[in-house]
Design a protein around this motif. Structure first.
Motif, short mmCIF file in Angstrom:
data_model
loop_
_atom_site.label_atom_id
_atom_site.label_comp_id
_atom_site.label_asym_id
_atom_site.label_seq_id
_atom_site.Cartn_x
_atom_site.Cartn_y
_atom_site.Cartn_z
N LYS A 120 0.84 -1.20 0.00
CA LYS A 120 0.00 0.00 0.00
C LYS A 120 0.87 1.25 0.00
N ILE A 121 1.92 1.25 0.81
CA ILE A 121 2.80 2.42 0.90
C ILE A 121 3.47 2.67 -0.46
N TYR A 161 -6.02 -1.39 -6.31
CA TYR A 161 -7.40 -1.28 -5.87
C TYR A 161 -8.30 -1.55 -7.08
N VAL A 186 -1.06 2.98 8.28
CA VAL A 186 -1.69 2.51 7.04
C VAL A 186 -2.90 1.65 7.38
N GLY A 233 -5.10 2.36 3.00
CA GLY A 233 -3.90 2.64 2.20
C GLY A 233 -4.10 3.55 1.00
N TYR A 234 -5.34 3.93 0.74
CA TYR A 234 -5.60 4.71 -0.47
C TYR A 234 -4.98 6.10 -0.39
N THR A 276 -2.33 6.73 1.43
CA THR A 276 -0.96 6.61 1.94
C THR A 276 0.11 7.17 0.99
N PRO A 277 0.12 6.81 -0.29
CA PRO A 277 1.18 7.38 -1.14
C PRO A 277 1.17 8.92 -1.14
#
Lengths: 756, 156
Positions: A19-20, A26, B96, B99-100, B102-103
């Motif tokens: 995710k990071i 998704y 997290v 996670g959407y 997170t970046p």
């Protein structure tokens, strides 16, 4: 507790690295060769019958594959809440409508080669309405106005739950001991960061596969199968990676349309909403208008309570009746109240439909009742914490409405702990000293709340688990869990790992796939940890037994073992001891496969044994700027009775997130409409969430006293974490102002109006 | 039109409609899927990237504005090895969930650390004010960024 190796540990979430790094795809990130983009044309008016839809210009646009309206899509009505066969409910929604019931209603859809083309084509569709009809917005008017948005009219549902003798009690109680309030709670947008998305594609032999970031794969399958006349085994629904839900993705309304178009055009089809569509064309937290009347003795004993609620279901029924029953079932599980009545009407309005939203009615009903208790405390001159302590239920006390045993209810400890950690008494004295003058006024608030752990005795509440030991000692845990981003997969791995003495890192947890995973009723009603987690624990116990059983068979054939010799076979610290020799799982399982020719594979189905109550007590210090009406939350203590935290960090993050959502409901979040029924806030520009600078630090404390039927004693946290928040915040603001404001959210204009 | 820029430490030239949004260029042309779209109006921060040292929401930038710019996304930090410290502390502090966001959070944090090696919690809150998160309540993210700043090794 120290005997637990993985349960009770703050293990990082599975897939966090991906995710990071942005590596996790998704559903909105997915694409397939030949994939079409399906864009919805949603209604721009609140209400009206479609007279004509002209799609010719849209169809002529290069790249447009087909345009859909009510004329060429299935007309069978459905309810997105349908999750088991023959479930009784009002079905009043269709894929694409010919009668608009709210701004954002689904009118047409364009399938095109690119999303830009589909969007441009939508703009070329001309919709003519017979006339723009009068909106229905005011709930009290809706109740008596005789204006029907659907066949059944308004109200479309009525509920009553009662016990004791409410009328008798109020007749004999002097009026100065009766405390009344009227409260409005807002229509709230879930605000999952990923907008709604789904992907459907045809497979050979007339089969359809749908990837959806949903909460109930088997419900999605059932609704598609019903609407498209397909047997269940021709529809496959896979839970995709999800950018948050909070209940927004619990009901099924987009997947059947995508599936229909995928079949019709024999191409993969993807829907990906924008924020406006997520706000207006999905679901919302149901708005309620509630009245409460509480009789309290001079000493502070709650004698009885009478509650009247109007539920705003919005344009379609969805859960607009069920959510009311859910609210009713909370009123007898927090305080000991001998006479109580709850009555409700549900009405349709020309606004986006209500639906499941974290807490499922609980934040609303608690806002009504907990704010009202503060009024009683103030009038009787009783400390607000003391008043609550006098009435809170003790462990295993009866739910007088007849609900399931409340279990090991530890709300009293939670409230006492919160009072101490928050420094309630000291803060209260400080406030009394400073008085209610000056520009900035501080107040403190408290609220208690309860929520559920699944559906025991009300709805199907069972969960199938398949768990396998591989020959290298790693484990596949095949569940129908839907990880909504809460770390559910990690929690399940911790539970299975604890039973089998295997590092959760070595356990792969699969999410739901209707073709491949066992049946489960879905991830809602706070049943993930308490019910599915227990199913995982029991399945792991069976696997452990199977491992021992097969090892015993194996032990007879081990070199140097005499046939008559009876060797002790035990699992110790993740290894197997046979007599005095130790073996790794890997060695033993490989031999079981080779010599016993047996796979270590368990299928297990578990149904819940109880539905205890989860509890929370929240304390808030708020500061109101009486010049601007802005409220700042200065201090926040949240105490939760969780039985056992499987992953304390995950519990803390649930609570922090729940508080973020609840403060929004208390202070700023509301999908608002003008008098003609047009929405005033359709993006984050004018629908505000609490952002980082506005978010207080949350001091979290857990009461961990095991719940008998929970996995390792655990019970739910995801929903209860947001239930007391709005009530506690409003109580703090009211304390600061010396008022009893009850129209939520307490926006600056509302606060200023109340002050001057 | 032709546009030249540096993306994740690589020189790029694209021939593209000048009114294409940067988020679309990054996602569709370069398959940089860490850049998420949550609102399309610069209000949620999910599409945050770093342009010439500043955290910017890429849904509000048109490609015609990026001629000669240096652009970083999370994929670039991954390649340069810088993402490791974010992974370590975002995981450790439970920053997290779904996670959407997170970046985008990582990019805002990275831009902050570039100009402020030792931000306090309030400065961190301000730096991620434009990044909405519905899951975490932000505090765990602030814990993570604080720990990253303490370990140091960034910028200035």
């Amino acid at each position: 507790m120290s005997d637990l190796k993985y349960v009770g540990k703050s293990i990082p979430f599975k897939y966090a690295d991906q995710k990071i790094a942005g590596d996790l795809k998704y559903v909105s990130d997915l694409s397939m060769p030949g994939m079409l983009h399906l864009k919805l044309l949603t209604a721009g008016i609140p209400r009206g019958k479609v007279k004509e839809i002209d799609t010719t210009r849209a169809e002529a646009l290069d790249g447009v594959k087909k345009v859909y309206t009510f004329k060429n899509t299935p007309r069978r009505p459905f309810n997105g809440y349908y999750w088991y066969r023959d479930q009784e409910m009002i079905k009043d929604e269709v894929l694409l409508t010919d009668y608009v019931r709210h701004v954002g209603d689904r009118v047409a859809a364009v399938a095109a080669e690119s999303s830009e083309t589909a969007e441009r084509a939508c703009e070329l569709i001309e919709v003519e309405y017979e006339k723009q009809e009068k909106p229905i917005l005011d709930l009290e008017e809706a109740l008596v106005g005789g204006d029907a948005l659907h066949e059944k009219g308004n109200p479309f549902a009525e509920r009553e739950f009662a016990y004791g003798d409410v009328d008798g009690l109020f007749a004999k109680t002097p009026s100065e001991l009766i405390f009344s309030d009227k409260m409005e709670t807002p229509k709230v947008h879930h605000a999952a960061m990923e907008n709604h998305a789904c992907l459907a594609y045809p497979e050979p032999q007339g089969k359809l596969t749908v990837i959806s970031p949903c909460q109930l794969i088997f419900s999605v399958r059932l609704i598609i199968s019903t609407l498209l006349d397909l047997p269940l085994n021709r529809v496959r629904v896979i839970k995709g990676n999800m950018g948050g839900s909070f209940g927004a993705k619990q009901e099924t309304f987009l997947e059947p349309l995508a599936a229909f178009v995928a079949r019709d055009l024999n191409r993969p089809v993807k829907i990906f909403f924008n924020r406006r569509e997520s706000i207006l064309a999905t679901r919302t937290r149901s708005k309620i208008l509630g009245k409460v009347k509480t009789a309290v003795s001079p000493e502070g004993k709650i004698l009885g309570r009478d509650i009247d609620v109007i539920v705003d279901a919005g344009g379609y029924t969805s859960n607009g009746d069920i959510v009311s029953a859910a609210m009713a079932k909370k009123i007898s599980r927090l305080y000991r109240i001998e006479h109580q009545r709850y009555h409700s009407y549900s009405v349709h309005t020309t606004t986006p439909p209500g639906g499941p939203c974290r807490g499922y009615g609980s934040p609303q009903i608690h806002a009504l009742t907990e704010v009202n208790l503060d009024r009683a405390a103030a009038a009787l001159g009783i400390d607000r914490v003391e008043l609550r302590l006098k009435n809170l239920l003790h462990p295993h006390e009866k739910d007088l409405l007849g609900g399931p045993d409340i279990g090991n209810a530890r709300i009293i400890e939670a409230l006492e702990k919160g009072r101490e950690e928050f420094n309630w008494t000291r803060k209260k004295k400080a406030n009394q000293k400073s008085g209610r003058s000056g520009r900035y006024r501080r107040g403190i608030g408290v609220a208690c709340a309860t929520h559920v752990n699944g559906y025991y005795n009300v709805y199907p509440d069972f969960s199938g688990i398949n768990i396998r030991f591989y020959e290298d000692g790693s484990i596949l845990l095949n569940t129908s869990i839907h990880d909504l981003g809460t770390g559910a997969r990690t929690i399940m791995a911790q539970i299975a790992g604890e039973v089998l003495e295997v590092d959760p890192e070595q356990i792969t947890v699969l999410e739901g796939d209707t073709d491949r995973s066992p049946y489960d009723v879905g991830c809602h009603a706070s049943r993930g940890t308490y019910v599915i987690g227990k199913a995982v624990q029991q399945a792991a116990v069976k696997l452990r037994e199977l491992l021992l059983e097969e090892t015993k068979k194996l032990a007879k054939n081990l070199p140097g073992v005499k046939p008559e010799e009876k060797l002790e076979v035990v699992i110790e610290e993740g290894r197997i001891r046979i007599g005095s020799d130790h073996y790794s799982y890997q060695e033993i399982i490989s031999r079981i496969q080779l010599e016993n020719q047996q796979e270590l594979n368990v299928n297990y189905s578990y149904h819940s044994q109880a539905n205890p109550a989860s509890y929370g007590a929240h304390f808030v210090q708020a500061e109101v700027d009486t010049f601007t009406g802005l409220v700042e939350v200065k201090d926040y203590v949240a105490v939760h009775d969780v039985g056992q935290a499987i992953n304390p960090l995950a519990v803390k993050t649930q609570i922090d997130g729940g508080v973020q959502m609840g403060i929004g409901m208390a202070l700023m979040e509301e999908i608002d409409f003008d008098q003609k029924g047009y929405p005033l806030n359709t993006n984050f520009h004018d629908y505000h969430l609490i952002n980082a600078p506005a978010m207080p630090e949350i001091r979290v404390f857990l009461i961990e006293d095991k719940e008998p039927h929970g996995p390792y004693g655990a019970k739910s946290i995801g929903e209860i974490s947001t239930v007391p928040v709005a009530a506690a915040v409003v109580n703090a603001v009211n304390d600061a102002l010396g008022k009893f404001l009850t129209t939520l959210p307490l926006t600056p204009p509302r606060i200023i109006d109340a002050l001057y | 039109m032709k546009i030249n820029f540096i993306l994740n430490d690589e020189e790029k030239t694209v021939d593209i409609q000048p009114d294409t949004r940067l988020v679309d260029l990054l996602r569709e042309r370069f398959n940089l899927l860490s850049v998420k779209e949550g609102c399309g109006q610069g209000e949620c921060g999910a599409c945050t990237v770093i342009i010439d040292g500043k955290a910017v929401t890429s849904c509000l930038i048109l490609v015609s504005q990026i001629e000669g710019s240096i652009i970083w996304t999370v994929e670039g930090l991954e390649k340069s090895g810088e993402l490791e410290i974010f992974k370590k502390y975002f995981k450790k502090h439970g920053a997290v969930q779904c996670g959407y966001c997170t970046p985008g959070m990582v990019m805002s944090a990275r831009a902050l650390l570039n100009k402020n090696k030792h931000p306090d919690r309030e400065e961190i809150r301000k730096a991620i004010a434009g990044n909405l998160c519905r899951c975490t309540g932000y505090n765990n993210i602030i814990d993570a960024i604080t720990a990253i700043a303490e370990e140091g090794g960034f910028g200035v």
